[in-house]
Design a protein around this motif. Structure first.
Motif, PDB file in Angstrom:
ATOM      1  N   SER A  41     114.324  23.735  33.117  1.00  0.00           N
ATOM      2  CA  SER A  41     114.438  25.163  33.421  1.00  0.00           C
ATOM      3  C   SER A  41     115.680  25.479  34.234  1.00  0.00           C
ATOM      4  O   SER A  41     115.646  26.286  35.148  1.00  0.00           O
ATOM      5  CB  SER A  41     113.200  25.632  34.190  1.00  0.00           C
ATOM      6  N   ALA A  76     115.969  35.102  27.743  1.00  0.00           N
ATOM      7  CA  ALA A  76     114.989  34.447  28.602  1.00  0.00           C
ATOM      8  C   ALA A  76     113.611  34.459  27.961  1.00  0.00           C
ATOM      9  O   ALA A  76     113.302  35.316  27.132  1.00  0.00           O
ATOM     10  CB  ALA A  76     114.932  35.156  29.947  1.00  0.00           C
ATOM     11  N   ARG A 125     118.592  33.053  33.529  1.00  0.00           N
ATOM     12  CA  ARG A 125     119.272  34.095  32.766  1.00  0.00           C
ATOM     13  C   ARG A 125     119.201  35.426  33.500  1.00  0.00           C
ATOM     14  O   ARG A 125     118.231  35.721  34.178  1.00  0.00           O
ATOM     15  CB  ARG A 125     118.632  34.254  31.389  1.00  0.00           C
ATOM     16  N   TRP A 135     113.677  29.114  29.818  1.00  0.00           N
ATOM     17  CA  TRP A 135     114.821  29.822  30.385  1.00  0.00           C
ATOM     18  C   TRP A 135     114.285  30.966  31.222  1.00  0.00           C
ATOM     19  O   TRP A 135     113.931  32.016  30.692  1.00  0.00           O
ATOM     20  CB  TRP A 135     115.727  30.331  29.282  1.00  0.00           C
TER      21      TRP A 135
END
Length: 193
Positions: free
Chosen positions: A73, A83, A77, A45
């Motif tokens: 991915s 993240a 964020r 993330w």
């Protein structure tokens, strides 16, 4: 009489192999460490930290033409607490460096950093008092993506290199696997003994 141990591996071209995981029939043999590193590598993330023109190229990687979601991915964020990969895209000024460090410190472990572009990696053409000459002076960088600005393909390649690095990491202790947090105190004592 010594015991003889025989290992039979059923492997042909149709048997998938992921890392050191071999799947044959309905049985999968692996370690928890390998399983977690595979899951971490394919569920990154990223944290958006766009500082300049490289941020436009970073945004292009999630568009339909390049589609970073193919690599796990897709969920960019805007908050560091959700993240695990920080992508530093663009020139990092000395005024922004403490903010970058604070956001990095707020990210949960394990966390990784991608330095995208010549400015973030080495200061680029800005060799002056106001620009940090490399993001590695502020946070530890795992992957450098060169270019001015690098193409979305280059960033995707950098993400793939980071995934390879994550897959190769091995935990030194049980607590590093982060499974220990889900156990109650009595179970933890049983694991330690």
């Amino acid at each position: 009489m010594p015991k003889r141990i025989e290992t039979v591996v059923l492997h042909d071209s149709s048997t998938p192999v992921l890392g050191d995981i071999q799947k044959g029939g309905s049985v999968v043999l692996t370690t928890v460490d390998t399983l977690l590193s595979q899951a971490r590598a394919h569920a990154l993330w990223p944290l958006t930290f766009g500082l300049a023109c490289c941020a436009i190229e970073m945004m292009c990687t999630v568009a339909s033409r390049f589609d970073l979601a193919r690599f796990g991915s897709e969920a960019f964020r805007a908050t560091p607490r959700q993240a695990d990969v920080m992508i530093i895209a663009g020139r990092l000024s000395k005024k922004m460096a403490p903010v970058l460090r604070q956001i990095y410190d707020q990210m949960p472990e394990p966390k990784w950093v991608i330095s995208m572009g010549a400015c973030a990696s080495s200061g680029g053409v800005y060799n002056n008092y106001a620009i940090v000459q490399g993001a590695d002076q502020v946070v530890p960088v795992d992957v450098y993506v060169p270019g001015c600005p690098p193409s979305p393909d280059a960033l995707i390649y950098g993400v793939m290199k980071l995934q390879e690095k994550i897959k190769k990491t091995r935990a030194k202790s049980f607590s590093e696997l982060r499974i220990a947090e889900s156990l109650n105190p009595r179970q933890m004592e049983e694991v330690r003994s």
